[in-house]
Write a protein that holds these residues in place. Structure first.
Motif, short mmCIF file in Angstrom:
data_model
loop_
_atom_site.label_atom_id
_atom_site.label_comp_id
_atom_site.label_asym_id
_atom_site.label_seq_id
_atom_site.Cartn_x
_atom_site.Cartn_y
_atom_site.Cartn_z
N VAL A 199 -12.18 18.78 7.92
CA VAL A 199 -12.03 19.22 9.27
C VAL A 199 -12.52 20.71 9.76
CG1 VAL A 199 -10.42 19.59 11.40
CG2 VAL A 199 -10.42 17.57 9.79
N SER A 245 0.96 8.03 19.63
CA SER A 245 0.91 9.58 20.34
C SER A 245 0.00 10.24 19.48
CB SER A 245 2.24 10.23 19.90
OG SER A 245 2.70 10.36 18.46
N ILE A 271 -14.99 21.54 21.31
CA ILE A 271 -14.68 20.93 20.01
C ILE A 271 -12.84 20.74 19.92
CG2 ILE A 271 -14.52 21.51 17.44
CD1 ILE A 271 -17.05 23.05 18.01
N GLU A 272 -12.58 19.85 19.60
CA GLU A 272 -11.08 19.51 19.62
C GLU A 272 -10.63 18.44 18.40
OE1 GLU A 272 -7.45 17.91 22.64
OE2 GLU A 272 -9.26 17.66 23.07
N MET A 273 -9.46 18.93 17.71
CA MET A 273 -9.30 18.23 16.61
C MET A 273 -7.79 17.49 16.84
SD MET A 273 -7.26 17.92 13.82
CE MET A 273 -6.87 19.01 12.53
N VAL A 274 -7.55 16.37 16.91
CA VAL A 274 -6.27 15.55 17.03
C VAL A 274 -5.86 14.62 15.99
CG1 VAL A 274 -6.52 15.59 19.75
CG2 VAL A 274 -7.22 13.60 18.20
N GLU A 275 -4.77 14.42 15.92
CA GLU A 275 -4.19 13.42 15.05
C GLU A 275 -3.36 12.55 15.78
OE1 GLU A 275 -1.11 14.08 11.15
OE2 GLU A 275 -1.15 15.43 12.84
N LEU A 276 -3.48 11.18 15.48
CA LEU A 276 -2.95 10.28 16.16
C LEU A 276 -1.90 9.63 15.10
CD1 LEU A 276 -5.89 8.01 17.44
CD2 LEU A 276 -4.07 9.53 18.74
N SER A 277 -0.62 9.26 15.66
CA SER A 277 0.33 8.51 14.99
C SER A 277 0.68 7.26 15.73
CB SER A 277 1.29 9.16 14.59
OG SER A 277 2.23 9.41 15.43
N ARG A 335 -1.57 14.15 18.88
CA ARG A 335 -1.15 15.56 18.37
C ARG A 335 -2.44 16.36 18.27
NH1 ARG A 335 2.62 17.53 13.34
NH2 ARG A 335 3.74 18.84 14.48
N TYR A 376 -7.81 12.63 10.44
CA TYR A 376 -7.99 13.80 11.47
C TYR A 376 -9.40 13.32 12.35
CZ TYR A 376 -4.55 16.51 8.99
OH TYR A 376 -3.36 16.84 8.32
#
Lengths: 510, 580
Positions: free
Chosen positions: A323, B503, A338-344, B505, A449
């Motif tokens: 990343v 969700s 630019i954006e970084m996210v993490e999904l759960s 983050r 990511y």
């Protein structure tokens, strides 16, 4: 395109030669291509049969059933056939997964007939199939494929992009009907199928037929069908399998799978073509080193990107180092937002939790006391039994629960359990206990990511000058309206004013 | 489809340096104000590209009116010291060699040669408001002068900070960022679309109005609902009035139209067609403005390209495919958020595709049309009589009849059922909603229910549980008695009911400072119930378990199935399903 894709436009009932999903139970879904003949030469008397843990389903019982129907299993003689299979040399293995094998290696059914059974003639026309006999138990539901179902049932070739991830990615990439999307790292094809559904705005040849339908005139489909997915992978065998899948799923007009190392060779299309570039407005990179593909995704004359619109990009990397490197490259190449996210995401189990002594000996419950009173009662009972044992008494103990009140006899544990089991039939277990929820037992705590970025269209000083000349800085008039679609009433009023005579307009409109 | 440039008549979202958003409708020849960051003329934004960051350039005495400047990306990222800023990405050694490998070994040196910078700590820093030597008044004066973009002002503020050299690199970056957010006169132009609207409503505007529907949850709802474009089918099936494969979606939307907008975006009917193509401006990349304007009237509403009056004599037109049918609890549906996409549900513009593809009806019209006034036929009066009326009365009469025809058509079409999917986002009690709407779906249609809190969905999942289904099959209540207390819904109509949540983050990715964001939006997590409409086999079916004994017996195509053994097997599968 002979038939519409079952993913995009399922027929009203299950039809031959289309992919169908047999839903056996939650998370146990078997994809199979419905056939009127035994395309895999498995030698069942009923023609093509899908065998499962929950019964055997000859395709003659599936074809022409409305989607979503509950299908009874049939009695299929697998024994005799097994001997035929042994004769052929590999029958035992094929017996296990007859339906999915065809999809896994993706070869067309014709090629599979290289092992003609001596007893069972190969040509489907000559073969007389036995009418299926319904089995007393066993059922499945027949469903048309959707990207969600396919993701849950597809043959894994690589790590799969699951539904929560691809739904978010496609939304963030602003993929809507008519979007052209590049996918690099096609993998198992789950994202490919979801993307095909999202970009779909009509089949290539449907433009002529669409214009017949008045209702679709408003849709920007007929001449401008642009929704495409360009899929790349550097693994040749995976590309071949994906291409075969796309063909089988009727998506060939929408998805194009290409074998290509995009790090080296970029995304340009093969050979001279009337459409020299891809013109993509969305890019999904599921690659180990996305930054190495980024140099091909810039605003240069032969760029695969649509020069007129902002291009949305997503990279899918499991490691934070990837990343960091990707983001650094994106910044130096002028990508914005630019954006970084993490999904759960997780599923939630809903169940009724039954606790209490009345559950003793039953399965899936907690047979400890539910309340303090129950606990005290049980303790008194045990104490009373102890006391009576020590005092050598045989009946009339203090533990009332222990003794059958009518006869006053001692109730053994075995009898008590039998009572509980007997009483169970009259209980409404589905309404008993406390309704609780919790996470599913196995969580996917990390998928990858997601890095998002946007490359706006190139904007030169010349463009700016033209825009300025064209519009300029007019004196500010606050009252000025804007171009918005007008209401019917407003248009009518204006038409009236123009026409002068209100009556004619009025009548025309009615 | 992506919009190409900012055009009049659309809504745009301006993201301000503070991170907040403001929504504006773009009208030519007007002034757009972005609060304390200043104002600018809309004409400087019209015909310009999206997603760039613009800087407000101030008017100097005697010069032409103030304009906007696109801030180049390099300038935006000037403060971020990436590890290899000068090295071109494609020339890095060691990567080319390993392109076929799964993983390219990354060489990160988070602690690099600049060790002394990283070692600096804040132990010597004394918090003191006097560190900043500039006074409030001085700053305000500089602001009032209004020269430049605010960058000079920030530089001056930084200059006059006495303890600046004591700050760690990270603290300095933070301080600069804080001042930037406050004084930099910039904004980023974003097109208004459903995900952005969702985010804006959730984080800034009014989350309760959209039932706290989050961006990622909306995406999940969209995927599971399987809402997608379907071309109108060529072959007609006269036997099935509401034909499968026509793309008809049934929805209950109490998010002010956000759900409708999301579905419409997935169907490609949210934006007026030819929004780009019919513009008077050619949109070739290099020559975007070939057509010369005629005077200053070129963008006035007199000649909007997409509302050319068509010679459309149909009384009402309802599309047959790709339609959204809304069942609403009030007499009028609340679809107010669609105004950001130029659609007014109360007074729909015929040029907007939603006016043909969106149907609305109330619960009363759906369940008891005989009680609804709009469904009772207005008096049919002979044309000769109508001719004698005044025009006002006459048009009123025709309007009433048109409304009635439309309502009846929508109601009867909806009651026929055969919908391709159901999406419910509602604060209504869910079991009765599903009791009435699930039978209107065809087999294999998807059912998706969103709820901001999990309890309603847990209850719903319980009403569709395997145990309840088995009980229902063993002793089915009379159809006319439904819904009963034990069976508020028919549990046999839905397959694999599942509750899930998602969700998202967000992270900060900066060299040496990569971590999840420290704060986020709380409130509802958002839960989604999904299931598939199925058609249970008539006469009941018994489940089968995996029993070794049974498998052996099956080989001889046995007909001696005894009842007792069958029962045992049924139990086996039931328990297995419950466990799953």
């Amino acid at each position: 395109m002979s038939t519409p894709s079952p993913f995009l436009q399922p027929s009203s009932a299950a039809c031959p030669d289309a992919l169908a999903i047999l839903h056996l139970k939650r998370d146990l879904l078997t994809p199979t291509v419905l056939r009127t003949y035994d395309d895999e030469q498995l030698g069942y008397a009923e023609g093509k049969v899908t065998t499962t843990r929950y019964g055997n389903y000859p395709h003659s019982t599936l074809i022409a059933q409305p989607w979503g129907s509950q299908i009874r299993a049939s009695l299929v003689d697998t024994g005799t056939r097994g001997r035929v299979g042994l004769h052929l040399g590999s029958g035992k293995k094929r017996k296990r997964e007859p339906s999915s094998r065809n999809q896994r290696d993706g070869s067309p059914p014709v090629e599979r007939s290289i092992e003609p059974g001596p007893e069972h003639t190969t040509s489907p026309e000559l073969k007389s199939t036995k009418p299926p006999i319904p089995a007393p138990t066993g059922f499945c539901h027949i469903l048309p494929p959707t990207p969600e179902i396919w993701t849950a049932s597809l043959p894994h070739r690589t790590q799969v992009v699951y539904t929560p991830d691809y739904s978010y990615i496609l939304q963030r990439l602003r993929v809507t009907p008519g979007t052209t999307l590049i996918e690099a790292g096609a993998g198992s094809g789950s994202f490919t199928h979801a993307a095909a559904r999202a970009v779909f705005d009509g089949y290539p040849k449907d433009a002529a037929t669409l214009s017949h339908d008045q209702s679709t005139q408003e849709l920007p489909t007929a001449p401008l069908r642009t929704g495409r997915v360009w899929s790349f992978d550097f693994h040749e065998q995976r590309v071949q399998k994906l291409a075969a899948e796309i063909q089988e799923h009727g998506l060939e007009g929408i998805v194009t799978a290409t074998h290509r190392d995009v790090y080296q060779d970029g995304f340009a299309l093969d050979g001279p073509s009337s459409n020299p570039t891809i013109n993509a407005s969305a890019v999904f990179l599921d690659l180990p080193a996305p930054w190495m593909a980024l140099r091909h995704l810039t605003r240069h004359p032969l760029s695969p990107l649509n020069p007129l619109v902002s291009v949305h990009l997503c990279t899918f990397s499991p490691c934070i180092e990837q990343v960091q490197r990707t983001v650094s490259a994106l910044r130096s190449l002028g990508w914005l937002e630019i954006e970084m996210v993490e999904l759960s995401s997780h599923r939630i189990e809903v169940r009724r939790e039954r606790v209490g002594l009345q559950e003793e000996g039953l399965r899936g419950v907690n047979a400890s006391p539910a309340t303090l009173e129950e606990a005290l009662g049980r303790l008194r009972e045990v104490e009373g039994r102890d006391r009576s044992y020590h005092h050598g008494m045989t009946s009339q103990t203090q533990g009332e629960d222990l003794a059958d009140e009518a006869t006053g006899e001692y109730v053994s544990k075995q009898q008590r359990l039998q009572h509980i089991r007997d009483a169970q039939a009259d209980r409404k277990l589905y309404n008993e206990g406390r309704l609780v929820h919790r996470s599913e037992p196995e969580l996917k705590t990390h998928t990858s990511y997601l890095v998002f970025a946007i490359l706006p269209r190139a904007w030169t000083d010349d463009d700016e000058r033209k825009a300025h000349e064209w519009l300029g800085a007019a004196p500010v008039k606050e009252s000025n309206g804007a171009i918005v679609p007008k209401s019917k009433r407003q248009m009518k009023r204006e038409a009236k004013e123009q026409a002068g005579s209100s009556k004619d307009v009025e009548m025309d409109d009615e | 489809m992506q919009p190409e440039l900012v055009w009049p008549g659309v809504h745009v979202v301006l993201r301000l340096p503070s991170g907040s958003h403001s929504v504006h409708e773009i009208k030519p020849n007007t002034t757009i104000s972005v609060g304390k960051y200043g104002s600018f003329q809309s004409n400087f934004l019209i015909g310009r590209p999206y997603h760039y960051t613009y800087e407000i350039i101030d008017q100097v005495d005697g010069s032409p009116p103030s304009g906007l400047r696109i801030v180049p990306p390099a300038e935006l990222y000037a403060d971020i010291k990436d590890e290899e800023p000068s090295k071109p990405v494609d020339l890095e050694e060691g990567e080319q060699a390993d392109i076929n490998g799964k993983e390219v070994p990354a060489q990160f040196e988070i602690v690099d040669q600049k060790g002394e910078v990283l070692l600096r700590t804040n132990r010597d820093i004394v918090d003191d408001a006097r560190s900043q030597t500039m006074t409030m008044e001085e700053i305000e004066m500089l602001k009032a002068e209004g020269k430049g973009s605010g960058r000079d002002l920030i530089a001056k503020i930084l200059d006059s900070h006495s303890a600046l050299d004591q700050k760690t690199a990270f603290a300095l970056a933070k301080y600069t960022l804080r001042k930037t957010k406050k004084y930099l006169r910039r904004f980023t132009v974003l097109p208004m679309d459903v995900p952005l609207l969702t985010r804006w409503m959730m984080t800034e505007k009014d989350a309760l109005k959209t039932m706290e529907l989050r961006e990622e949850t909306l995406a999940l709802v969209g995927s599971w609902s399987n809402v997608h474009f379907m071309p109108s089918q060529l072959e007609e099936h006269p036997k099935q009035p509401g034909n499968i494969g026509q793309g008809r979606w049934l929805m209950v939307d109490e998010t002010g139209g956000l759900l409708v907008a999301a579905a419409a975006e997935r169907l490609g009917i949210l934006h007026p067609p030819n929004e780009q193509e019919n513009r008077p401006l050619a949109t070739h990349p290099n020559r975007p403005f070939d057509v010369q304007p005629t005077g200053d009237m070129q963008l006035t509403p007199e000649n909007p390209p997409d509302s050319q009056p068509k010679s459309n004599k149909r009384r009402f037109s309802i599309a047959k495919s790709n339609t959204i049918t809304i069942v609403h609890a009030n007499s009028q549906p609340n679809l107010s958020l669609l105004r950001y996409f130029n659609f007014d549900a109360a007074n729909p513009a015929p040029s907007h595709p939603l006016s043909h593809h969106l149907r609305t009806l109330s619960w009363l019209q759906l369940l008891h049309p005989e009680d609804d006034n709009a469904c009772t036929e207005p008096e049919n009066i002979a044309p000769e009589v109508i001719q004698t009326w005044k025009s006002g009365k006459r048009s009123n009469h025709y309007r009433k009849r048109r409304r009635w025809e439309r309502t009846v058509a929508v109601v009867s079409d909806t009651r026929l059922g055969n919908f391709d999917g159901l999406v419910v986002v509602s604060s209504l009690s869910l079991p009765p909603v599903l009791h009435h709407l699930v039978p209107l779906l065809h087999g294999a249609a998807q059912v998706v229910v969103y709820s901001p809190s999990i309890e309603p969905l847990v209850e719903l999942a319980d009403f569709y549980s395997t145990q309840r289904r088995v009980a229902y099959l063993n002793d089915p209540p009379a159809p006319e008695a439904m819904p009963t207390v034990d069976f508020p819904v028919n549990p046999t109509l839905l397959l694999a009911p599942t509750v899930q949540t998602i969700s998202c983050r967000p992270w900060q990715v900066l060299p040496g400072r990569t971590h999840p964001l420290m704060t986020g939006k709380g409130g509802s997590e958002g839960y989604v119930f999904t299931a598939t409409r199925v058609l249970p086999a008539e006469g009941g079916v018994e489940a089968r378990g995996i029993s070794k004994k049974r498998k052996d017996k099956l080989e001889d195509v046995g007909r001696d199935e005894s009842e007792s053994r069958r029962e045992k097997v049924v139990k086996a599968k039931d328990e297995e399903i419950m466990d799953s």
